[in-house]
Design a protein around this motif. Structure first.
Motif, PDB file in Angstrom:
ATOM      1  N   ARG A   1       0.786  -1.227   0.000  1.00 41.51           N
ATOM      2  CA  ARG A   1       0.000   0.000   0.000  1.00 41.51           C
ATOM      3  C   ARG A   1       0.825   1.288   0.000  1.00 41.51           C
ATOM      4  NH1 ARG A   1      -3.058  -3.685   2.888  1.00 41.51           N
ATOM      5  NH2 ARG A   1      -5.229  -3.823   2.237  1.00 41.51           N
ATOM      6  N   ASN A   2       1.999   1.271   0.576  1.00 38.19           N
ATOM      7  CA  ASN A   2       2.744   2.507   0.790  1.00 38.19           C
ATOM      8  C   ASN A   2       3.684   2.780  -0.372  1.00 38.19           C
ATOM      9  OD1 ASN A   2       4.392   4.607   1.722  1.00 38.19           O
ATOM     10  ND2 ASN A   2       4.059   3.996   3.840  1.00 38.19           N
ATOM     11  N   VAL A   3       3.377   3.800  -1.139  1.00 39.09           N
ATOM     12  CA  VAL A   3       4.162   4.126  -2.326  1.00 39.09           C
ATOM     13  C   VAL A   3       5.592   4.513  -1.955  1.00 39.09           C
ATOM     14  CG1 VAL A   3       4.404   5.743  -4.233  1.00 39.09           C
ATOM     15  CG2 VAL A   3       2.162   4.820  -3.674  1.00 39.09           C
ATOM     16  N   MET A   4       5.748   5.394  -1.000  1.00 39.52           N
ATOM     17  CA  MET A   4       7.077   5.875  -0.642  1.00 39.52           C
ATOM     18  C   MET A   4       7.939   4.737  -0.108  1.00 39.52           C
ATOM     19  SD  MET A   4       7.043   8.902  -1.662  1.00 39.52           S
ATOM     20  CE  MET A   4       8.567   9.574  -1.005  1.00 39.52           C
ATOM     21  N   PHE A   5       7.337   3.810   0.622  1.00 39.25           N
ATOM     22  CA  PHE A   5       8.084   2.653   1.106  1.00 39.25           C
ATOM     23  C   PHE A   5       8.633   1.848  -0.066  1.00 39.25           C
ATOM     24  CE2 PHE A   5       7.803  -1.956   1.803  1.00 39.25           C
ATOM     25  CZ  PHE A   5       8.791  -2.122   2.773  1.00 39.25           C
ATOM     26  N   MET A   6       7.779   1.578  -1.053  1.00 42.21           N
ATOM     27  CA  MET A   6       8.219   0.795  -2.199  1.00 42.21           C
ATOM     28  C   MET A   6       9.263   1.556  -3.010  1.00 42.21           C
ATOM     29  SD  MET A   6       6.924  -2.147  -2.131  1.00 42.21           S
ATOM     30  CE  MET A   6       7.315  -2.671  -3.795  1.00 42.21           C
ATOM     31  N   SER A   7       9.093   2.853  -3.174  1.00 40.52           N
ATOM     32  CA  SER A   7      10.078   3.646  -3.919  1.00 40.52           C
ATOM     33  C   SER A   7      11.441   3.548  -3.261  1.00 40.52           C
ATOM     34  CB  SER A   7       9.628   5.111  -3.989  1.00 40.52           C
ATOM     35  OG  SER A   7       8.389   5.234  -4.621  1.00 40.52           O
ATOM     36  N   LYS A   8      11.461   3.742  -1.968  1.00 38.73           N
ATOM     37  CA  LYS A   8      12.729   3.711  -1.226  1.00 38.73           C
ATOM     38  C   LYS A   8      13.399   2.350  -1.347  1.00 38.73           C
ATOM     39  CE  LYS A   8      14.478   4.174   3.517  1.00 38.73           C
ATOM     40  NZ  LYS A   8      14.933   2.782   3.650  1.00 38.73           N
ATOM     41  N   GLU A   9      12.626   1.292  -1.174  1.00 39.84           N
ATOM     42  CA  GLU A   9      13.216  -0.034  -1.170  1.00 39.84           C
ATOM     43  C   GLU A   9      13.709  -0.441  -2.551  1.00 39.84           C
ATOM     44  OE1 GLU A   9      13.995  -1.545   1.433  1.00 39.84           O
ATOM     45  OE2 GLU A   9      12.903  -0.227   2.814  1.00 39.84           O
ATOM     46  N   ILE A  10      12.963  -0.118  -3.583  1.00 36.12           N
ATOM     47  CA  ILE A  10      13.372  -0.505  -4.930  1.00 36.12           C
ATOM     48  C   ILE A  10      14.648   0.226  -5.326  1.00 36.12           C
ATOM     49  CG2 ILE A  10      12.733  -0.382  -7.373  1.00 36.12           C
ATOM     50  CD1 ILE A  10       9.829  -0.886  -6.472  1.00 36.12           C
ATOM     51  N   VAL A  11      14.720   1.528  -5.044  1.00 29.06           N
ATOM     52  CA  VAL A  11      15.927   2.289  -5.371  1.00 29.06           C
ATOM     53  C   VAL A  11      17.108   1.783  -4.551  1.00 29.06           C
ATOM     54  CG1 VAL A  11      17.010   4.568  -5.306  1.00 29.06           C
ATOM     55  CG2 VAL A  11      14.663   4.326  -6.126  1.00 29.06           C
ATOM     56  N   THR A  12      16.884   1.489  -3.274  1.00 31.84           N
ATOM     57  CA  THR A  12      17.966   0.951  -2.433  1.00 31.84           C
ATOM     58  C   THR A  12      18.479  -0.371  -2.983  1.00 31.84           C
ATOM     59  OG1 THR A  12      17.049   2.031  -0.473  1.00 31.84           O
ATOM     60  CG2 THR A  12      18.570   0.195  -0.107  1.00 31.84           C
ATOM     61  N   LEU A  13      17.556  -1.253  -3.363  1.00 31.20           N
ATOM     62  CA  LEU A  13      17.959  -2.545  -3.923  1.00 31.20           C
ATOM     63  C   LEU A  13      18.698  -2.372  -5.248  1.00 31.20           C
ATOM     64  CD1 LEU A  13      14.769  -4.657  -3.126  1.00 31.20           C
ATOM     65  CD2 LEU A  13      17.052  -4.967  -2.142  1.00 31.20           C
ATOM     66  N   LEU A  14      18.275  -1.411  -6.030  1.00 37.07           N
ATOM     67  CA  LEU A  14      18.972  -1.141  -7.293  1.00 37.07           C
ATOM     68  C   LEU A  14      20.402  -0.702  -7.021  1.00 37.07           C
ATOM     69  CD1 LEU A  14      19.061  -0.778 -10.357  1.00 37.07           C
ATOM     70  CD2 LEU A  14      18.030   1.488 -10.046  1.00 37.07           C
ATOM     71  N   MET A  15      20.582   0.195  -6.059  1.00 41.15           N
ATOM     72  CA  MET A  15      21.925   0.666  -5.730  1.00 41.15           C
ATOM     73  C   MET A  15      22.786  -0.462  -5.158  1.00 41.15           C
ATOM     74  SD  MET A  15      22.039   3.853  -6.656  1.00 41.15           S
ATOM     75  CE  MET A  15      21.203   3.123  -8.071  1.00 41.15           C
ATOM     76  N   ASP A  16      22.197  -1.309  -4.319  1.00 40.23           N
ATOM     77  CA  ASP A  16      22.943  -2.446  -3.776  1.00 40.23           C
ATOM     78  C   ASP A  16      23.352  -3.406  -4.895  1.00 40.23           C
ATOM     79  OD1 ASP A  16      22.610  -1.375  -1.269  1.00 40.23           O
ATOM     80  OD2 ASP A  16      20.972  -2.718  -0.683  1.00 40.23           O
ATOM     81  N   SER A  17      22.451  -3.608  -5.843  1.00 38.83           N
ATOM     82  CA  SER A  17      22.746  -4.510  -6.956  1.00 38.83           C
ATOM     83  C   SER A  17      23.889  -3.970  -7.800  1.00 38.83           C
ATOM     84  CB  SER A  17      21.500  -4.714  -7.826  1.00 38.83           C
ATOM     85  OG  SER A  17      20.447  -5.291  -7.089  1.00 38.83           O
TER      86      SER A  17
END
Length: 1326
Positions: free
Chosen positions: A1096-1112
C-alpha cells in the motif's frame, strides 16, 4: 517610406564617393576608409543595412566591374556592411542571372566562402536583430519555411539552409536536371525573370566561349561550396537543425541532392568531392555532433552503452542474455494472468507501449522487438503447460495473449509505422519511395522474427489441450503444398487419423496461422525450410470425415443440435463466419437466438484467437438489444431473457472474464450489464420463461447471473482497510462502477474520431448501440445497493423499523432460512402482530413476503445477516444452522452472495465479534492438514530465498477465525464444486482470500486447510495463495523477496561461473508439484507478482526498490570489474579509467538491474506510482545524504558513475512505460507536468539553488545519462517541456562544460529551441 532630406544627402554622397573611386580606380582599402569615415560622421551605425542595399543595387548590374566587387569585398572585411545581408541580397540578384553574369556568380560564391562561415561575429554584432530581420525581408524566410518566430538564431538556420538549397537547385538547373526533381517549382529564385539574350549574339565568339567555360566551372564550384558548408563544424550543425526541425523541406532538398549526385557530370570531374562523399556528408548530418570534439561524459556514456548492447548477445553465462532486454514484457504478461483484478485498458495497448519503449531505449531493430515479444508470450504458455489446479486464469488466457493479443499488437505497430510513412510521403512527395521502403522493411522484420522462432524448439512444444489444433495447422500447410483444397481455417471436420506422424505441429504453426489470418503473413510461410516436416506423397488424396460444421453453416444449413454442438466446440475461423452467427442472434427466432449466443460463448470466445477481438465485441453488443420505437419502458427485454442468460452464464468463467479484460472490453461490458441488472432486478418473480429443455427460468435467476457477472468487473469486496488508511498513498488503482462508466463514456465520445490511433481501431466496432453517455443515476436500484454497500463498509447497520416493507422482507427471509429452528425454539427476532398464525398460513405468508423483486430482497439482506450472526454469537443458532441458513438464502437469490461478502467483510474489519473456535464440533476443523499446510508455506518461502520468522504457533494454539469469516468460509465449503456453482465460488473466492489476508495469522492457513480438505487437487494452489499472505503481514518479507528477485535476475546468487540469471531465474515455471515428492520451488518473480497488489505505501516501495537497485549495482561492480590498480585501467579511446570490456559487461548487467527495477515500479503501482517516483522520490533521494556515497574511493570512481547511470536507465524506462515515447497527441495528459517537475529539479540543482546529498560523480552520471537517453530514445518528451525550464537546463549543462549534450538537447526540442541551439553552435564554434 520617404527618406528625409538629410538621409538622401548621406546616401547620395555614398554613391558619389563610389562613382569617383570607380572612375579613378581608387584602392579598395582607401575607399572603404573614406566610406566608413563618411558614414560615421553622418551618425550611421556600422555595419549599415542601408549601405548594403545601396551598394548592391549600385553594382547590379550597371556597375558590375571588378573594381566595384573589390569595393564590396573590402566593405565586408572591414565590417562596414553586414555579410549575411549582403549575401542574401546577392543571392536574389546574382543567382537568377548567373548565365549572363557568370563572373558575378563566381564572385558571389567566393564571397560566400569567405564570409558565409564567420557567423559568430555577425550573430553577436551590433544591430544583429535588425540585420536578420532585413535578411528575412529579402529572402522571405519565415514565409518559405512556415516558422513565425523571427529570432536571430532561427533566421540564421533558415538563411544557411536557403543558401545551400539555392546552390543545389542552381546546379541542377545548370545541368538540365531540374526537371527530374519531384518538386518542379523552386523555392528559391534561380532563373531570371528578364528575357535572356543569347550569349553568342551578345558577345563575340571568344567571350562566349570563355563564359561557357566559366559557367561549367561555376556549377562545379557551387557543388564544392555545398560540400564545404557540410564539412564546416558550425554550418553542418546548423544544417542538422534544419533537418531536424524542417523535415518536409529537408526531404525535398535531399531529393534534389540525390539527383545531382547520381546525374551530375560536373561532380564526376571534381577533385575535391565525389558523389558518394557528398551523400555521405548529408546523410551524416545527424552524427556531426560526435565529430572532431573532445569526448564529454555523455559521449562516453554512448560508447559504453554501445559496447554493453553487444555484451548482451554474448553474456549467456552472466544472466544478461539478449532476451532479458524484453524482461518487462515477460513481467507484464505474467501479471496479466492474475485474475484477482480486471483492468479497463486493453492488453494490446499496453504491449504496444512496452514494445515501442523498449525498442527505443534498447536501440534495437523491429525484428529484435517482434522476436522478443513472441518469445515472452511463448515463455508464458510454457509456464502454464502443467499448472496446479485452482480458480485462476489458465491456458485459455495464456493462448489469448500469445495468439490474439500479440498479433494484434504487432499489426497495430506495423500500421502505425506505415501510416507514419504515408503521412510523411503526403507532406513530402519526394519521400514516397522511402515510405514504401519503410513499409517493406518492418514487414520483413516480422517475417524474419517468426522464421527465427524455429530456433527455439524448447518453447514451441504445445500444451496437451491444444496439440491437436497445432497438428491441424501443420496438416493444413502440408495439404496446401500438396495441392489439396483446405476448406476451413481450423479443419474442424477433418479426421487426421490417416495423416503422417511427421505432420505433428508446434506453437509456431499456430503463430503462423494467426499471422496469416490477420494478413501479416501469406501462405508462402508454408514453404519456409523446416516448416513442414512431412512429404506431399504422404498426404492421402481424399480426406475422410463429415462436412466441416462452419462450412455447413455458411452454406445455409439449419442450426440442428449436432451442428450447434460442433460449432460450440470449434471456433470460427473468419470474421464472416462470426458475423453469420451474430446475424442469427439478432434476427433469428427465440430458439435460434439461444443457439447463436451459445455458439458465440463457446470455442469462438475461448479459442477463436484469430477473431477473438470481434467475438467479445459481438457478445457485448448482444447485451444491448435494440429498443423498439413504440417501447415506453424496459418490457422489450422480457422476451430477451433466455438468450441474455446464456451470455451471462457463458462469459462468467474466470478465463472468459479475463479475456474480456485483456481485450479492454470491461467498461463496455459493465455499461451493458447495468441496465439489465436494473431491469431484471426490478421484475416481479411471477414472470418466468420455460426453456426448450423444460427448465423454468425466473427473473431472480437471470438477475443473479447478470449481477454476479457485473460484480466480477471490479473489486467490490475490497476490505474497508483501504478506506480507513486515508493517510497513506495506495499503490495501484481500484476500479469502481463510476470509473468503469467514465471510461466507457470516454470511449463512446471518441467513436467516429478520425484522428484516433490504430490501437483504438476496435472502437469502430463500438459495442454499444448508442453513443449516449451512461451514468449511475440512470439505475436507481443499482445505485441504492451500491450506496448501501459503501455505507456498510463505513459504519455498522442502523436499526430496522418494524412494519416497513423492508422489515417484512427481512422477517420473511429469516423465517425461510431458519424455519426448522423456529419450529423447535424461540424466534430469532421479536414477533410482530399478525405473525402468530397456523403453520400452513405462516408458510404461505412467508412465501408472499419474499415473493418480491430481487432489488427489494437485497435491500433487506444486510439486516438478515446481522440478525443471523447475532443469533449465532448468542447461541440461538448453531454454526451448522447458520451455514445452512446462509446457503438457503444464497440458493433462493444467488445475487445475495454479494451482500453476504460485503457485510461479512465489513464486520471482520470492525473486529467486534468474538472468535469462532474451529474445533470440528461447532465449526469445521483444519486440524487434519493445518500443520502440513504451514510446512509447505515455509518450504515455499525458504526455497524462494525468503527468511521469515514464524508468524505464530499455528499447530499449538487452538485454531480460531473471526466469527463473520468463519461463517463465510463455512458457507463456501457447503457448495459442491461443479459448473453450476463455479460462477458463485469465483465471486466469493477472491473476496474470501482478500478478507482472510487482512486478518491476523494464521487465518489464511486455516482457510487453505479447510478448502484443501474439500478439494484436494487444489492443495498446491491453496498453499501458494496462503504463502502470499506472509508478505501482507511483514513488509520486510517483501523487501527480502524483492532482493531475491534482483539477485536471481542478475545471477548473483552463486558463483560467476555457475549463475544463469535472466528471465528464467526470475519467473521460472510458475508453481505446482512439478517435481517428485512435493512442491517445486516457486520463482521469486511469480511470488512477487501475486503479492504486489497488497502493498500500500508508495514511498516505502520507492525507497526499497531504489535501495535494492543501488545495492545490486555495487554487487555487479564488485564482481564484474577488474581488481587491478586504477592506473592500469586506463582506456585511451574512451578517456575512462577502466577496462572497456569489463565495464561494458558490468554496464549490461546494470542496465538489466535498472530494467527490473523499472518493471517492478510500473507493474506494482502503474502510471501514478511512476509519476510519484519521478516527481517526488528521486529528487528526495538525490537531496538526501547516503552513507554509500562516502565510501572510500567511490566519490570519484566507477561505482559512483555506474549508480548514476543505473538511476538514469531506471528513470528513463519507468518514464517510457508510464508516459510513452510518442507525440503529445498520444501521450498521457500528465506527461508535461511530470517531466517539467523533474527537469526543473535538475535545472535548479545544476544552477546551485538546491543542495545535493549524493556524491557529485553519481549526480553527474545521472544527469548526463538521463538527458542523453531522452535525446536518443524519447525526443518527443522535450516538446512537452516548458521553454523556461528547457533554457534553464541548457544553461546548467553548459556550466558543466556539456555543450555537446546541451546542443543535442536543444536540437530535439523543436523549432522553439532551434534559435537557442543555433546561437549555441555559433558562439562555441562546435
Amino acid at each position: 517610406m520617404v527618406m528625409s532630406y538629410q538621409q538622401e544627402t548621406i546616401w547620395a554622397s555614398v554613391i558619389e564617393l563610389t562613382k569617383l573611386a570607380q572612375h579613378k580606380l581608387t584602392d579598395p582599402l582607401t575607399w572603404a576608409v573614406q566610406l566608413s569615415s563618411s558614414l560615421s560622421s553622418a551618425g550611421v551605425s556600422l555595419p549599415s543595412i542601408e549601405a548594403a542595399k545601396l551598394i548592391v543595387d549600385y553594382i547590379c548590374w550597371e556597375n558590375s566591374v571588378p573594381i566595384t566587387w573589390k569595393f564590396l569585398e573590402m566593405a565586408l572585411s572591414m565590417k562596414i556592411l553586414p555579410p549575411m545581408l549582403v549575401l542574401a541580397l546577392l543571392s536574389v540578384r546574382v543567382v537568377p542571372c548567373r548565365r549572363r553574369q557568370p563572373a558575378a556568380y563566381r564572385i558571389y560564391m567566393e564571397l560566400l566562402k569567405r564570409h558565409g562561415f564567420s557567423l559568430s561575429s555577425q550573430i553577436n554584432g551590433q544591430h544583429h536583430l535588425k540585420i536578420m530581420e532585413s535578411v528575412d525581408d529579402v529572402l522571405h524566410l519565415s514565409k518559405s519555411f512556415g516558422l513565425e518566430a523571427r529570432e536571430p538564431g532561427i533566421l540564421v538556420v533558415e538563411f544557411v539552409f536557403s543558401i545551400v538549397w539555392q546552390l543545389i537547385d542552381a546546379s541542377l538547373d545548370d545541368e538540365g536536371l531540374l526537371e527530374l526533381a519531384p518538386r518542379k517549382d523552386c523555392k528559391w529564385p534561380i532563373k531570371s525573370q528578364d528575357m535572356e539574350i543569347d550569349d553568342n549574339n551578345y558577345f563575340d565568339e571568344k567571350t562566349a566561349e570563355r563564359h561557357e567555360g566559366l559557367r561549367k566551372m561555376n556549377t562545379l564550384l557551387a557543388i564544392e561550396v555545398t560540400g564545404d558548408l557540410f564539412r564546416d563544424k558550425v554550418t553542418s550543425r546548423i544544417l542538422y537543425l534544419a533537418q531536424r526541425n524542417m523535415p518536409a523541406n529537408w526531404e525535398s532538398f535531399k531529393e534534389g541532392l540525390k539527383i545531382l549526385a547520381a546525374k551530375s557530370s560536373a561532380l564526376r570531374i571534381s577533385k575535391n568531392i565525389t558523389a558518394d562523399a557528398l551523400l555521405q556528408l548529408t546523410s551524416d548530418a545527424h552524427r556531426v555532433f560526435a565529430r572532431d570534439c573532445n569526448r564529454s561524459s555523455h559521449q562516453q556514456f554512448h560508447a559504453v552503452m554501445a559496447s554493453s548492447l553487444l555484451i548482451f548477445s554474448s553474456a549467456q553465462c552472466r544472466g544478461a542474455t539478449h532476451s532479458a532486454l524484453w524482461l518487462p514484457i515477460d513481467i507484464f504478461l505474467e501479471d496479466t494472468m492474475d485474475g484477482s483484478q480486471v483492468v479497463a485498458t486493453s492488453a494490446t495497448e499496453t504491449v504496444i507501449g512496452l514494445v515501442k519503449a523498449l525498442k527505443a531505449v534498447n536501440q534495437t531493430t523491429w525484428n529484435d522487438a517482434f522476436l522478443g515479444l513472441w518469445i515472452a508470450a511463448l515463455r508464458l504458455v510454457q509456464r502454464e503447460r502443467d499448472p496446479s489446479e485452482g480458480p485462476v486464469p489458465r491456458l485459455d488466457t495464456c493462448l489469448c495473449l500469445l495468439l490474439s493479443i500479440t498479433p494484434l499488437a504487432i499489426i497495430n505497430i506495423i500500421e502505425e509505422v506505415e501510416n507514419s510513412a504515408i503521412d510523411e510521403a503526403e507532406h513530402c512527395p519526394t519521400n514516397k519511395k522511402n515510405g514504401k521502403q519503410v513499409r517493406g522493411d518492418i514487414r520483413n522484420d516480422l517475417i524474419s522474427s517468426v522464421q527465427q522462432l524455429g530456433h527455439y524448439e524448447g518453447l514451441l512444444t504445445p500444451p496437451g489441450s491444444v496439440s491437436s489444433v497445432a497438428n491441424q495447422a501443420a496438416a493444413k500447410a502440408m495439404m496446401f503444398l500438396s495441392g489439396l483444397t483446405v476448406g476451413s481455417g481450423y479443419l474442424d471436420g477433418v479426421t487426421l487419423c490417416d495423416m503422417p506422424v511427421s505432420c505433428a505441429g508446434n506453437m509456431r504453426h499456430l503463430i503462423v496461422e494467426a499471422c496469416i489470418a490477420r494478413n501479416l503473413l501469406d501462405t508462402s510461410a508454408y514453404t519456409w525450410p523446416g516448416y513442414v516436416n512431412g512429404r506431399s506423397n504422404e498426404i492421402p488424396r481424399s480426406v475422410t470425415g463429415q462436412m466441416p460444421g462452419w462450412l455447413s453453416l455458411m452454406k445455409g444449413s439449419p442450426l440442428t443440435p449436432s451442428l450447434i454442438s460442433a460449432l460450440v466446440k470449434t471456433p470460427a475461423s473468419s470474421l464472416s463466419e462470426l458475423e453469420k452467427v451474430y446475424e442469427i442472434a439478432i434476427n433469428g427466432s427465440d430458439e435460434e437466438k439461444i443457439s447463436a449466443t451459445t455458439i458465440l460463448c463457446g470455442a469462438s470466445l475461448t479459442r477463436g484467437w484469430n477473431i477473438q477481438e470481434h467475438t467479445v465485441v459481438f457478445i457485448t453488443r448482444l447485451l444491448s438489444p435494440p429498443v423498439p420505437a413504440e417501447n415506453s419502458g424496459g418490457s422489450y427485454l422480457i422476451p430477451c431473457a433466455p438468450y441474455l442468460n446464456v451470455i451471462f452464464l457463458g462469459v462468467t468463467t474466470v478465463d472468459c472474464v479475463q479475456i474480456f479484460s485483456i481485450h479492454g472490453l470491461i467498461p463496455e461490458l459493465a455499461g451493458a450489464l447495468m441496465p439489465l441488472c436494473e431491469f431484471f432486478g426490478s421484475c416481479s418473480p411471477s414472470i418466468s420463461w420455460t426453456l426448450k429443455s423444460g427448465e423454468e427460468l425466473t427473473p431472480h435467476a437471470v438477475f443473479s447471473n447478470a449481477f454476479t457477472l457485473l460484480l466480477k468487473l471490479w473489486r467490490f469486496y475490497q476490505p474497508p482497510l483501504e478506506h480507513v488508511m486515508a493517510d497513506k498513498a495506495l499503490v495501484g488503482t481500484q476500479m469502481t462502477p463510476e470509473d468503469l462508466l467514465h471510461v466507457c463514456n470516454s470511449r463512446l465520445a471518441s467513436v467516429g474520431n478520425s484522428r484516433q490511433e490504430p490501437t483504438k481501431r476496435l472502437s469502430r466496432l463500438t459495442s454499444m448501440p448508442s453513443t449516449e453517455p451512461i451514468f449511475m443515476d440512470s439505475f436507481p436500484k443499482l445505485k441504492l445497493w451500491y450506496r448501501q454497500h459503501q455505507a456498510c463498509i463505513a459504519s455498522p447497520l442502523s436499526s430496522l423499523v418494524p412494519g416497513t416493507p423492508v422489515y417484512q422482507i427481512f422477517d420473511g427471509l429469516l423465517n425461510m432460512m431458519f424455519r426448522k429452528v423456529n419450529k423447535s425454539g424461540q424466534p430469532l427476532t421479536p414477533t410482530t402482530s399478525g405473525s402468530s398464525n397456523s403453520s400452513g398460513s405462516a408458510v404461505e405468508d412467508i412465501s408472499l413476503r419474499i415473493k418480491v423483486p430481487a432489488w427489494d430482497i437485497l435491500e433487506a439482506v444486510p439486516f438478515v445477516l446481522d440478525a443471523s450472526l447475532t443469533a449465532c454469537a448468542y447461541g440461538k443458532l448453531s454454526p451448522r444452522e447458520l451455514a445452512t441458513g446462509l446457503k438457503d438464502l444464497a440458493d433462493f437469490l444467488p445475487a445475495s452472495l454479494a451482500t453476504i461478502v460485503s457485510y461479512f467483510s465489513a464486520e471482520v474489519t470492525r473486529g467486534l465479534w468474538k472468535p469462532a473456535s474451529m474445533n470440528g464440533t461447532d465449526w469445521p476443523s483444519p486440524a487434519a492438514n493445518l500443520a502440513m499446510i504451514e510446512q509447505h508455506i515455509h518450504k515455499i518461502l525458504a526455497d524462494t530465498g525468503v527468511d521469515v520468522p514464524s508468524l505464530g504457533p499455528v499447530g499449538s494454539a487452538p485454531a480460531t477465525l473471526p466469527l463473520p469469516l468463519a461463517a463465510l468460509v463455512s458457507l463456501t465449503i457447503t457448495y459442491k464444486l461443479d459448473r453450476e456453482t463455479d460462477r458463485y465460488l469465483n465471486l466469493v473466492g477472491p473476496a474470501l482470500n482478500t478478507l482472510a489476508a487482512g486478518c491476523p495469522w494464521p487465518c489464511m492457513p486455516i482457510i487453505a486447510s479447510l478448502w484443501a480438505q474439500k478439494v484436494k487437487r487444489w492443495s498446491d494452489f491453496l498453499v501458494f495463495s496462503a504463502s502470499n499472505n506472509v508478505f501482507q503481514h511483514d513488509s520486510q518479507a517483501v523487501v527480502q523477496l524483492l532482493r531475491v528477485c534482483f539477485r536471481s535476475t542478475l545471477g548473483l546468487n552463486s558463483s560467476p561461473l555457475l549463475n544463469s540469471g535472466g528471465v528464467g531465474a526470475l519467473l521460472g515455471h510458475g508453481f505446482g508439484s512439478h517435481i517428485s515428492g512435493g512442491l517445486a520451488p516457486v520463482a521469486p518473480g511469480i511470488l512477487y507478482l501475486r503479492v504486489h497488489r497488497s502493498v500500500r505505501n508508495v514511498m516505502f516501495m520507492s525507497k526499497e526498490i531504489v535501495t535494492l537497485l543501488m545495492d545490486s549495482v555495487k554487487d555487479i561492480a564488485t564482481r564484474g570489474l577488474p581488481t587491478e590498480k586504477p592506473e592500469k585501467q586506463t582506456n585511451a579511446r574512451h578517456g575512462m579509467r577502466f577496462n572497456e570490456v569489463s565495464l561494458a559487461a558490468a554496464m549490461a548487467r546494470v542496465k538489466l538491474a535498472a530494467t527490473l527495477g523499472a518493471s517492478i515500479v510500473w507493474i506494482t503501482g502503474g502510471a501514478d506510482f511512476v509519476h510519484s517516483l519521478i516527481k517526488e522520490y528521486l529528487p528526495t533521494w538525490f537531496i538526501s545524504v547516503h552513507e554509500s556515497a562516502h565510501e572510500k574511493g567511490e566519490s570519484e570512481g566507477i561505482l559512483a558513475r555506474l549508480r548514476g547511470y543505473a538511476l538514469a536507465y531506471f528513470s528513463m524506462l519507468s518514464g517510457t512505460f508510464a508516459l510513452g515515447i510518442g507525440s503529445a497527441i498520444t501521450a498521457p495528459k500528465r506527461r508535461p507536468h511530470v517531466l517539467g517537475k523533474h527537469l526543473a529539479f535538475i535545472a535548479s540543482a545544476l544552477d546551485g539553488k538546491i543542495s545535493l546529498g549524493c556524491c557529485e560523480a553519481t549526480w553527474r552520471a545521472y544527469v548526463t545519462g538521463f538527458v542523453t537517453l531522452i535525446v536518443g530514445c524519447a525526443p518527443a518528451w522535450m516538446l512537452d517541456v516548458d521553454i523556461k525550464i528547457l533554457k534553464s537546463l541548457s544553461n546548467g549543462l553548459r556550466k558543466w562544460g556539456e555543450e555537446e549534450l546541451d546542443l543535442d538537447l536543444l536540437a530535439v526540442s523543436g523549432s522553439r529551441a532551434m534559435g537557442a541551439a543555433a546561437e549555441l553552435i555559433i558562439e562555441n564554434r562546435f
